[in-house]
Design an enzyme around this catalytic site. Structure first.
Site, PDB file in Angstrom:
ATOM      1  CG  HIS A  98      -1.621   1.321   1.451  1.00 14.69           C
ATOM      2  ND1 HIS A  98      -1.433   2.111   2.564  1.00 14.69           N
ATOM      3  CD2 HIS A  98      -2.520   1.970   0.664  1.00 14.69           C
ATOM      4  CE1 HIS A  98      -2.195   3.198   2.461  1.00 14.69           C
ATOM      5  NE2 HIS A  98      -2.866   3.125   1.329  1.00 14.69           N
ATOM      6  CB  SER A  99       0.803   4.283   0.301  1.00 14.71           C
ATOM      7  OG  SER A  99       1.167   5.630   0.220  1.00 14.71           O
ATOM      8  CG  PHE A 100       6.928   4.008   1.679  1.00 15.92           C
ATOM      9  CD1 PHE A 100       7.906   4.781   1.087  1.00 15.92           C
ATOM     10  CD2 PHE A 100       7.312   2.987   2.544  1.00 15.92           C
ATOM     11  CE1 PHE A 100       9.252   4.546   1.347  1.00 15.92           C
ATOM     12  CE2 PHE A 100       8.652   2.747   2.806  1.00 15.92           C
ATOM     13  CZ  PHE A 100       9.616   3.532   2.207  1.00 15.92           C
ATOM     14  N   GLY A 159       3.863  -0.078  -1.614  1.00 17.59           N
ATOM     15  CA  GLY A 159       3.721  -0.493  -3.002  1.00 17.59           C
ATOM     16  C   GLY A 159       4.926  -0.107  -3.840  1.00 17.59           C
ATOM     17  CG  HIS A 196      -3.711   6.976   0.308  1.00 21.32           C
ATOM     18  ND1 HIS A 196      -3.146   6.560  -0.873  1.00 21.32           N
ATOM     19  CD2 HIS A 196      -2.722   6.900   1.250  1.00 21.32           C
ATOM     20  CE1 HIS A 196      -1.874   6.252  -0.680  1.00 21.32           C
ATOM     21  NE2 HIS A 196      -1.593   6.442   0.603  1.00 21.32           N
TER      22      HIS A 196
END
Length: 310
Positions: free
Chosen positions: A101-103, A105, A281
């Site tokens: 997820h996010s960072f 990812g 997000h």
């Protein structure tokens, strides 16, 4: 599928804390959380996923219940990528899937390009696999300077950790993360804070600041070259009310994302799936059923639906 165990994997600076769901005899899926989050980020999603896999959610160094880096050792992007390899080595995995997820990812995508033979499937949750410099080239040196100055300032400080009341800590977290619900914020703080006599102290290393301070940005040519190394099948789940850029100031500029999606689609062809979903997000925490419905057939290798285009 309930949580099976909590483990501490020994590393040179201490340990990496992980949570394990399912039998370790099953194909492994390593789950990487977002910046300043922790392994609890996946608590609502993993129980909804196919049970014939082993899911391991780790806390990055300096996050959650993992050890902080030693004084003088900076938090840089490559170190976080190397933590993935350390966890894989501890479990003796030669091939596994990554979900980030996010960072997390972006760490997952970078690892999959650097060690392509090790990654079977790559799941990106409101995340880019690599970050382009197109919006950031004039700021990169500023980020690097800011990171060094912040690290030295924190290391020189002799202040004791600040103690918060549970309500104060939760409200502070929610005010900085408008996409988090109260329930999800409380879930992250279960692992992100420690009880002391006077209240709660935050677990994460104070040297961690903004994610752009440690990201490795790359040119379009580098992105294309890196994407060609991918051997994994990739699903990219984009939250429609999520983020498009590492800096919120650039969040209305979607050209970098368009370029990345087009490059991945033209390079990976049938191995790439792009899906847009309504939500913000933290879609994997706020609407885990929506995300699980996409991830489950992808993990099981079932025929995919047509990609949703930008």
């Amino acid at each position: 599928m309930g949580l099976l165990s909590e483990l501490k994997l020994i590393v040179p600076w201490g340990h990496i804390a992980v949570k394990v769901w399912g039998s370790q005899k099953n194909p492994p899926v390593l789950c990487l959380h977002g910046w300043l989050d922790n392994a609890n980020s996946f608590d609502r999603l993993i129980p909804l996923l196919p049970q014939d896999f082993c899911y391991v959610a780790m806390d990055f160094g300096g996050h959650g219940l993992s050890s902080h880096y030693n004084p003088g050792l900076p938090y840089c992007f490559q170190n976080f990528v190397s933590e993935v390899l350390r966890v894989a080595a501890a479990f003796k995995w030669t091939r596994f899937s990554l979900m980030g997820h996010s960072f997390g990812g972006t760490v997952s995508g970078t690892f999959a390009c650097m060690f392509p033979e090790m990654v079977d499937k790559l799941i990106l949750l409101d995340a880019a696999p690599l970050l382009l410099e197109s919006n950031e080239i004039e700021n990169i040196l500023t980020y690097r300077r800011r990171s060094i100055e912040h690290m030295l300032k924190v290391e020189a400080s002799q202040k004791s950790p600040r103690v918060f009341s549970p309500e104060e800590l939760l409200q502070g977290l929610l005010s900085r993360n408008s996409h988090l619900t109260k329930d999800c914020g409380e879930l992250l703080l279960q692992r992100g804070a420690t009880k002391v006599t006077e209240g709660l102290v935050v677990n994460r290393d104070k040297r961690l600041s903004l994610p752009e301070n440690i990201f490795d940005f790359m040119s379009k040519d580098q992105f294309v070259h890196s994407t060609r190394r991918l051997q994994a099948s990739v699903v990219m789940i984009k939250a429609l009310q999520g983020y498009f850029d590492v800096r919120r100031e650039n969040d209305n500029i979607k050209q970098p994302l368009l370029f990345m999606v087009d490059t991945l689609r033209s390079t990976l062809k049938e191995r790439f799936q792009y899906v847009e979903v309504p939500g913000n997000h933290y879609i994997h925490m706020n609407k885990p059923q929506t995300v699980a419905a996409i991830i489950s057939p992808f993990l099981q290798g079932l025929p995919r639906k047509t990609s949703s285009r930008l």
